[in-house]
Scaffold this active site. Structure first.
Site, PDB file in Angstrom:
ATOM      1  N   HIS A 238     -71.998 -55.624 101.344  1.00  0.00           N
ATOM      2  CA  HIS A 238     -71.989 -57.094 101.265  1.00  0.00           C
ATOM      3  C   HIS A 238     -72.360 -57.577  99.865  1.00  0.00           C
ATOM      4  O   HIS A 238     -72.835 -58.704  99.698  1.00  0.00           O
ATOM      5  CB  HIS A 238     -72.940 -57.707 102.300  1.00  0.00           C
ATOM      6  CG  HIS A 238     -72.702 -57.234 103.699  1.00  0.00           C
ATOM      7  ND1 HIS A 238     -71.736 -57.783 104.514  1.00  0.00           N
ATOM      8  CD2 HIS A 238     -73.273 -56.231 104.408  1.00  0.00           C
ATOM      9  CE1 HIS A 238     -71.747 -57.158 105.682  1.00  0.00           C
ATOM     10  NE2 HIS A 238     -72.660 -56.204 105.644  1.00  0.00           N
TER      11      HIS A 238
ATOM     12  N   ASN B  79     -63.868 -59.927  78.480  1.00  0.00           N
ATOM     13  CA  ASN B  79     -63.479 -60.215  79.861  1.00  0.00           C
ATOM     14  C   ASN B  79     -62.720 -59.048  80.488  1.00  0.00           C
ATOM     15  O   ASN B  79     -61.997 -58.322  79.793  1.00  0.00           O
ATOM     16  CB  ASN B  79     -62.598 -61.464  79.900  1.00  0.00           C
ATOM     17  CG  ASN B  79     -63.294 -62.680  79.332  1.00  0.00           C
ATOM     18  OD1 ASN B  79     -64.512 -62.801  79.424  1.00  0.00           O
ATOM     19  ND2 ASN B  79     -62.536 -63.572  78.722  1.00  0.00           N
TER      20      ASN B  79
ATOM     21  N   TYR C 207     -44.328 -57.194  82.035  1.00  0.00           N
ATOM     22  CA  TYR C 207     -44.830 -56.248  83.029  1.00  0.00           C
ATOM     23  C   TYR C 207     -43.763 -55.216  83.412  1.00  0.00           C
ATOM     24  O   TYR C 207     -43.695 -54.779  84.569  1.00  0.00           O
ATOM     25  CB  TYR C 207     -45.294 -57.001  84.279  1.00  0.00           C
ATOM     26  CG  TYR C 207     -46.350 -58.042  83.981  1.00  0.00           C
ATOM     27  CD1 TYR C 207     -47.525 -57.699  83.312  1.00  0.00           C
ATOM     28  CD2 TYR C 207     -46.174 -59.372  84.350  1.00  0.00           C
ATOM     29  CE1 TYR C 207     -48.493 -58.649  83.021  1.00  0.00           C
ATOM     30  CE2 TYR C 207     -47.140 -60.328  84.070  1.00  0.00           C
ATOM     31  CZ  TYR C 207     -48.293 -59.968  83.402  1.00  0.00           C
ATOM     32  OH  TYR C 207     -49.255 -60.909  83.117  1.00  0.00           O
TER      33      TYR C 207
ATOM     34  N   SER D 212     -61.683 -64.715  74.256  1.00  0.00           N
ATOM     35  CA  SER D 212     -61.589 -66.127  74.596  1.00  0.00           C
ATOM     36  C   SER D 212     -61.114 -66.903  73.381  1.00  0.00           C
ATOM     37  O   SER D 212     -61.455 -66.560  72.245  1.00  0.00           O
ATOM     38  CB  SER D 212     -62.958 -66.654  75.049  1.00  0.00           C
ATOM     39  OG  SER D 212     -62.971 -68.073  75.115  1.00  0.00           O
TER      40      SER D 212
ATOM     41  N   GLU E 129     -33.008 -58.166  98.892  1.00  0.00           N
ATOM     42  CA  GLU E 129     -33.141 -56.822  98.325  1.00  0.00           C
ATOM     43  C   GLU E 129     -32.777 -56.776  96.846  1.00  0.00           C
ATOM     44  O   GLU E 129     -33.313 -55.955  96.098  1.00  0.00           O
ATOM     45  CB  GLU E 129     -32.278 -55.840  99.108  1.00  0.00           C
ATOM     46  CG  GLU E 129     -32.871 -55.512 100.459  1.00  0.00           C
ATOM     47  CD  GLU E 129     -31.997 -54.598 101.295  1.00  0.00           C
ATOM     48  OE1 GLU E 129     -32.488 -54.118 102.332  1.00  0.00           O
ATOM     49  OE2 GLU E 129     -30.821 -54.366 100.921  1.00  0.00           O
ATOM     50  N   ARG E 130     -31.870 -57.650  96.429  1.00  0.00           N
ATOM     51  CA  ARG E 130     -31.512 -57.675  95.003  1.00  0.00           C
ATOM     52  C   ARG E 130     -32.722 -58.049  94.146  1.00  0.00           C
ATOM     53  O   ARG E 130     -32.789 -57.710  92.959  1.00  0.00           O
ATOM     54  CB  ARG E 130     -30.365 -58.661  94.760  1.00  0.00           C
ATOM     55  CG  ARG E 130     -29.028 -58.189  95.311  1.00  0.00           C
ATOM     56  CD  ARG E 130     -27.970 -59.277  95.176  1.00  0.00           C
ATOM     57  NE  ARG E 130     -26.788 -58.962  95.955  1.00  0.00           N
ATOM     58  CZ  ARG E 130     -25.690 -58.378  95.474  1.00  0.00           C
ATOM     59  NH1 ARG E 130     -25.653 -58.026  94.198  1.00  0.00           N
ATOM     60  NH2 ARG E 130     -24.659 -58.133  96.256  1.00  0.00           N
TER      61      ARG E 130
ATOM     62  N   THR F 105     -16.195 -49.013 103.417  1.00  0.00           N
ATOM     63  CA  THR F 105     -16.535 -50.430 103.390  1.00  0.00           C
ATOM     64  C   THR F 105     -17.572 -50.666 102.304  1.00  0.00           C
ATOM     65  O   THR F 105     -18.204 -49.716 101.814  1.00  0.00           O
ATOM     66  CB  THR F 105     -17.046 -50.904 104.765  1.00  0.00           C
ATOM     67  OG1 THR F 105     -17.150 -52.328 104.766  1.00  0.00           O
ATOM     68  CG2 THR F 105     -18.404 -50.295 105.100  1.00  0.00           C
TER      69      THR F 105
ATOM     70  N   ASN G 296     -55.670 -58.717  85.810  1.00  0.00           N
ATOM     71  CA  ASN G 296     -54.209 -58.653  85.789  1.00  0.00           C
ATOM     72  C   ASN G 296     -53.686 -57.781  86.926  1.00  0.00           C
ATOM     73  O   ASN G 296     -52.712 -58.124  87.602  1.00  0.00           O
ATOM     74  CB  ASN G 296     -53.754 -58.097  84.434  1.00  0.00           C
ATOM     75  CG  ASN G 296     -52.279 -57.778  84.383  1.00  0.00           C
ATOM     76  OD1 ASN G 296     -51.903 -56.606  84.386  1.00  0.00           O
ATOM     77  ND2 ASN G 296     -51.443 -58.792  84.321  1.00  0.00           N
TER      78      ASN G 296
END
Length: 435
Positions: free
Chosen positions: A144, A273, A5, A265, A312-313, A96, A279
């Site tokens: 609905h 499908n 991906y 399949s 965050e990494r 820093t 996905n």
């Protein structure tokens, strides 16, 4: 990030070599500013650029140093000194670690945002093309999951276009918000480094100076960025879910492209499908999952801690890479989507005209029936149709109470499909600026 991906251009933003290149540029631009201010020799700043500008940093060597120092920035600076030589003593003066780390992260996030904006543009182009192609293709609207009133397939795609237009605007805003730079030193007071250094580095790196940074750039900026990605992921899933439902065998109004040689399949050779849209639903869940740690990263102790760093990494690369892949997959899905107008019409007709019930309700009230009585008259003729006991038009014409208000011609008039589509052009002009 996993290769399945991952697209190369987005992945490259997060590669160690890219990160170290950005770290070097931040340090070198800071050295230039320090040299202009007379803090370090100008020749030292020139040497730093000359010796390391085109260097390929040895990731393995940096990792080796970090295993001893237990500090990533120090490991990098040590390796940089091996490349630059004695003048490396002028690197990182008054700075820093967070000055380098936070500014680099924001450079990476802005670059990622640029790719994501381009991805959204691909989705928008695909949606616009297909929306105009099916602007007047009638289909049933559902509430609905149940047949409601007619719409067009073009309108379905226009809804998505408008949503992704908002996504684009949010991405631009998120990019702007996160595009800040901090070169303010320990606890952010500029005690050891002039604010003009920050201004110089910010301009050189395509960022803005952070107004006040403590020792880190405030993480509400990043929280908004990742929240924006989460919202966009939900928009991806919304459209993917619509396609999944439309592809169900009982519906089959639209279908993912099924290429020659593709298998649906391992056991049932007949299967086709909706694997792409399924996905996308899964990938959207992952992008949204990164929003919570981004929100929790806002809360840090005093002027700095590193509880945000480990999260965050992972969420920086993973969220951007995953959404980048998902948006590109969605654009391709829409471009190649198979649309079946005949099935749409078949489904429209499936309830024997019940989709026009509101028109009958309104027509009866306009002829003098109370809304309550009109609703009862329409509903009592609609319910037998649900049970397969006739068609709506015939039942209405046989209902003496309905005939007190409406003639056969007036009843038939309420079954005009075109009536429901008379404002499609108006909606398209609002969404696309043209009809």
């Amino acid at each position: 990030m996993i290769p399945r991906y991952t697209r190369p251009e987005m992945a490259a933003i997060w590669e160690p070599q890219t990160r170290f290149k950005i770290w070097f540029e931040i340090e070198a631009h800071a050295a230039d500013a320090l040299a202009e201010l007379g803090v370090i020799p100008k020749e030292a700043a020139k040497t730093i650029w000359a010796k390391a500008k085109n260097a390929t940093f040895d990731v393995g060597r940096i990792d080796e140093i970090e295993r001893e120092t237990r500090h990533d920035v120090i490991a990098f600076l040590t390796h940089l000194a091996e490349i630059v030589g004695p003048e490396a003593r002028f690197v990182h003066q008054g700075m820093t670690s967070s000055d380098v780390l936070d500014t680099c992260l924001n450079v990476q996030l802005t670059r990622a945002a640029d790719l994501l904006i381009a991805d959204v543009d691909k989705v928008l182009a695909a949606l616009k093309k297909r929306a105009f192609e099916h602007k007047m293709t009638p289909t049933i609207g559902r509430s609905h999951g149940i047949h409601a009133e007619p719409v067009t397939f073009g309108l379905k795609l226009a809804y998505a276009y408008a949503e992704f237009s908002r996504a684009r605007e949010r991405l631009i805003a998120a990019r702007h918000e996160v595009a800040t730079c901090a070169i303010s030193g320990a606890v952010g007071t500029f005690a050891q480094i002039d604010p003009r250094v920050e201004e110089h580095v910010a301009k050189a790196m395509g960022l803005r100076p952070e107004p006040i940074s403590t020792q880190v750039i405030p993480r509400d900026r990043h929280a908004m960025y990742f929240a924006t990605l989460g919202v966009i992921a939900s928009s991806v899933e919304r459209l993917a879910t619509e396609i999944r439902h439309l592809q169900r065998t009982e519906v089959l109004e639209a279908e993912e492209f099924f290429s020659e040689g593709q298998k649906g399949s391992s056991s049932m050779p007949h299967k086709r499908n909706p694997v792409l849209s399924e996905n996308l639903a899964g990938l959207a869940r992952m992008v949204r999952a990164y929003v919570t740690p981004a929100l929790e990263n806002v809360v840090l102790w005093h002027e700095r801690d590193i509880s945000h760093s480990s999260a965050e990494r992972m969420i920086g690369p993973d969220a951007t890479v995953t959404l980048d892949f998902a948006l590109n997959r969605l654009a391709g899905l829409v471009n190649k989507l198979l649309v079946y107008p005949e099935n749409m019409q078949k489904n429209l007709d499936r309830l024997g005209g019940l989709v026009h019930s509101q028109r009958l309700l309104i027509a009866l009230t306009q002829k003098g029936a109370s809304r309550e009585d009109a609703y009862k008259l329409v509903q009592r003729n609609a319910m037998p149709v649900w049970r397969g006991e006739g068609d709506f038009l015939s039942l209405l014409k046989k209902d003496a109470d309905v005939k007190e208000y409406l003639s056969d011609a007036e009843i038939e008039e309420q079954f005009d499909l075109g009536y429901h589509l008379k404002h499609v052009d108006t909606i398209f002009k609002r969404v696309f600026g043209q009809a």
